[in-house]
Design a protein around this motif. Structure first.
Motif, mmCIF file in Angstrom:
data_model
loop_
_atom_site.group_PDB
_atom_site.id
_atom_site.type_symbol
_atom_site.label_atom_id
_atom_site.label_comp_id
_atom_site.label_asym_id
_atom_site.label_seq_id
_atom_site.Cartn_x
_atom_site.Cartn_y
_atom_site.Cartn_z
ATOM 1 N N ASN A 45 0.824 -1.212 0.000
ATOM 2 C CA ASN A 45 0.000 0.000 0.000
ATOM 3 C C ASN A 45 0.852 1.254 0.000
ATOM 4 O O ASN A 45 0.531 2.231 -0.686
ATOM 5 C CB ASN A 45 -0.951 0.002 1.208
ATOM 6 C CG ASN A 45 -2.031 -1.049 1.073
ATOM 7 O OD1 ASN A 45 -2.412 -1.431 -0.026
ATOM 8 N ND2 ASN A 45 -2.526 -1.536 2.200
ATOM 9 N N ALA A 46 1.938 1.224 0.762
ATOM 10 C CA ALA A 46 2.825 2.386 0.817
ATOM 11 C C ALA A 46 3.397 2.693 -0.563
ATOM 12 O O ALA A 46 3.471 3.855 -0.980
ATOM 13 C CB ALA A 46 3.951 2.156 1.822
ATOM 14 N N VAL A 47 3.802 1.646 -1.287
ATOM 15 C CA VAL A 47 4.360 1.846 -2.626
ATOM 16 C C VAL A 47 3.287 2.338 -3.592
ATOM 17 O O VAL A 47 3.471 3.330 -4.299
ATOM 18 C CB VAL A 47 4.985 0.540 -3.174
ATOM 19 C CG1 VAL A 47 5.361 0.694 -4.647
ATOM 20 C CG2 VAL A 47 6.213 0.160 -2.352
ATOM 21 N N LEU A 48 2.146 1.649 -3.640
ATOM 22 C CA LEU A 48 1.118 1.993 -4.615
ATOM 23 C C LEU A 48 0.525 3.371 -4.353
ATOM 24 O O LEU A 48 0.141 4.075 -5.285
ATOM 25 C CB LEU A 48 0.026 0.917 -4.630
ATOM 26 C CG LEU A 48 0.494 -0.462 -5.090
ATOM 27 C CD1 LEU A 48 -0.673 -1.434 -5.132
ATOM 28 C CD2 LEU A 48 1.178 -0.398 -6.452
ATOM 29 N N ASN A 49 0.472 3.781 -3.083
ATOM 30 C CA ASN A 49 -0.038 5.111 -2.739
ATOM 31 C C ASN A 49 1.066 6.162 -2.716
ATOM 32 O O ASN A 49 0.806 7.330 -2.494
ATOM 33 C CB ASN A 49 -0.729 5.081 -1.373
ATOM 34 C CG ASN A 49 -1.918 4.144 -1.359
ATOM 35 O OD1 ASN A 49 -2.612 4.004 -2.362
ATOM 36 N ND2 ASN A 49 -2.151 3.496 -0.236
ATOM 37 N N LEU A 72 13.129 7.021 -4.746
ATOM 38 C CA LEU A 72 13.346 5.698 -5.328
ATOM 39 C C LEU A 72 12.034 5.125 -5.840
ATOM 40 O O LEU A 72 11.964 4.566 -6.934
ATOM 41 C CB LEU A 72 13.967 4.754 -4.288
ATOM 42 C CG LEU A 72 14.139 3.282 -4.696
ATOM 43 C CD1 LEU A 72 15.046 3.150 -5.912
ATOM 44 C CD2 LEU A 72 14.695 2.463 -3.543
ATOM 45 N N VAL A 73 10.971 5.291 -5.051
ATOM 46 C CA VAL A 73 9.662 4.802 -5.464
ATOM 47 C C VAL A 73 9.193 5.548 -6.716
ATOM 48 O O VAL A 73 8.737 4.939 -7.677
ATOM 49 C CB VAL A 73 8.627 4.971 -4.332
ATOM 50 C CG1 VAL A 73 7.241 4.560 -4.802
ATOM 51 C CG2 VAL A 73 9.045 4.142 -3.130
ATOM 52 N N SER A 74 9.346 6.873 -6.699
ATOM 53 C CA SER A 74 8.936 7.668 -7.856
ATOM 54 C C SER A 74 9.677 7.229 -9.108
ATOM 55 O O SER A 74 9.078 7.068 -10.172
ATOM 56 C CB SER A 74 9.212 9.162 -7.615
ATOM 57 O OG SER A 74 8.500 9.603 -6.490
#
Length: 75
Positions: A41-45, A60-62
């Motif tokens: 959820n943290a990644v997808l949001n 990094l996620v972006s």
């Protein structure tokens, strides 16, 4: 050693199969990498606060998610 979360994000930057799987089923791809629901959820949001608690830089996620996007958008 890298966390499963870091490994998954690196896969999205460098592994075309992972990118393809992510594009088809983001939740399933992250789950197959061994991430728990909270991490997924943290990644997808792109939840910056949660990611920093998990030790992940939102940049990094972006990068991982934009990479996953741009590669699939290029024809």
């Amino acid at each position: 050693s890298m966390s499963k979360l870091e490994t998954a994000l690196n896969d999205l930057l460098y592994d075309w199969n992972a990118v393809s799987n992510f594009f088809e089923d983001p939740h399933g791809m992250l789950q197959s990498e061994g991430l728990c629901a909270d991490e997924i959820n943290a990644v997808l949001n792109q939840d910056e606060q949660r990611l920093s608690v998990l030790g992940i830089d939102n940049a990094l996620v972006s990068a991982a998610l934009s990479g996953a996007h741009s590669k699939t958008c290029v024809r």
